[in-house]
Design an enzyme around this catalytic site. Structure first.
Site, short mmCIF file in Angstrom:
data_model
loop_
_atom_site.label_atom_id
_atom_site.label_comp_id
_atom_site.label_asym_id
_atom_site.label_seq_id
_atom_site.Cartn_x
_atom_site.Cartn_y
_atom_site.Cartn_z
N THR A 172 42.89 49.98 38.36
CA THR A 172 42.68 49.58 39.76
C THR A 172 43.37 50.54 40.71
OG1 THR A 172 42.52 47.26 39.08
CG2 THR A 172 42.96 47.70 41.40
N TYR B 168 30.40 42.32 38.71
CA TYR B 168 29.49 42.13 39.84
C TYR B 168 29.09 40.65 39.98
CZ TYR B 168 25.57 42.49 43.03
OH TYR B 168 24.74 42.32 44.10
#
Length: 301
Positions: free
Chosen positions: A49, A112
């Protein structure tokens, strides 16, 4: 990493430097990795991240890992973040890591589609392990629901650990939710349990956890090392929190890169990948001033 190959201690969720055209900068990447290890970091995790991993293509992430290995970083000091929105890409990156001698893969679930049931999350990880089909794989499940939107519950981790003993090696719990971390400690104590939320480190270590894979180590590894100790002092913990309070006044990835630019006197470090936007000059100056006032950057001009 200790002698039995388990991940322990202070690992860095490594920043990814870019060149003037916004491409991966191999020289800076390798230099940053070597400096982290010289500064006492136990290992590095590229393209997570903090490293803006989802903003890089599969080919770029392959090239970045190869750059680190070619620069002399030992495979045992690496955990490759291979999670992608497409399971096929995750499989490809995980196979690439193994083919290059890096068995540890940090994998966020496909992110997603939201409200994915536990059975589907389990099926993703099971399918990954079965598709890679390599007994060398050491899978580290990545739980960061505030970004992925797809939690990996303690029940899913336990099912995976039972179904794939030895292959499922650990969890990076970056939710900042101690209740979830405590559930993992109770249900899968045999795994390497690492946190991304640095303030939880003293509590984790007292409870028998493994350590951290964190972003703060990019810029202040010594502060994290201090709180990693089971006997960390209140002063050490307060110092860490003071830094985080300053950092999170701004978007954290551009802020980390602005700090790195100031530390190295290299403005090129400020470059980020979309959807992030580099901090403007005024915000960088205010950030550095706040850190200097807090005693974090006293050595800077």
């Amino acid at each position: 990493m200790n002698e039995d190959g388990r991940v322990r201690g202070l690992w860095c969720a490594m920043l990814t430097p870019l060149d003037h055209a916004g491409r991966l900068d191999p020289a800076r990447l390798a230099s940053h990795a070597r400096q982290l290890l010289a500064d006492g970091v136990d290992g590095i995790a590229p393209f997570g991240t903090t490293g803006e991993g989802p903003s890089f293509s599969v080919d770029e992430r392959r090239a970045g890992l190869e750059t680190l290995l070619d620069s002399g970083i030992a495979p045992g000091r690496l955990i490759a973040a291979t999670g992608c929105a497409a399971a096929t890409d995750t499989i490809a990156l995980s196979r690439h890591a193994l083919d290059n001698g890096v068995p540890r893969c940090l994998v966020v679930p496909p992110f997603y589609f939201k409200e994915v049931p536990d059975d589907a999350v389990f099926a993703f990880y099971a399918g990954l392990i079965d598709s890679v089909a390599d007994a060398r794989l050491r899978l580290y499940v990545y739980h960061i629901p505030q970004f992925s939107g797809v939690p990996v519950t303690a029940d899913v981790v336990r099912r995976l650990a039972d179904a794939y003993p030895g292959v499922v090696a650990g969890v990076k719990d970056s939710a900042g939710d101690w209740t979830h971390t405590a559930q993992l400690l109770e249900r899968v104590p045999q795994l390497d349990l690492l946190v991304g939320h640095e303030p939880h480190l003293p509590q984790l270590m007292r409870a028998g956890g493994a350590g951290t894979i964190c972003g703060v180590a990019n810029v202040y590894p010594g502060i994290v090392r201090a709180v990693l100790a089971c006997d960390a002092s209140a002063t050490d913990e307060k110092r860490l929190q003071q830094f985080l309070d300053i950092l999170f006044r701004l978007p954290f990835v551009p802020a980390f890169k602005a700090i790195k630019a100031a530390q190295t006197n290299d403005p090129g470090w400020r470059a980020v990948r979309t959807p992030w936007i580099a901090l403007p000059d005024r915000a960088c100056a205010e950030l550095v001033a706040s850190l200097r006032d807090g005693g974090f950057m006293a050595s800077l001009r």
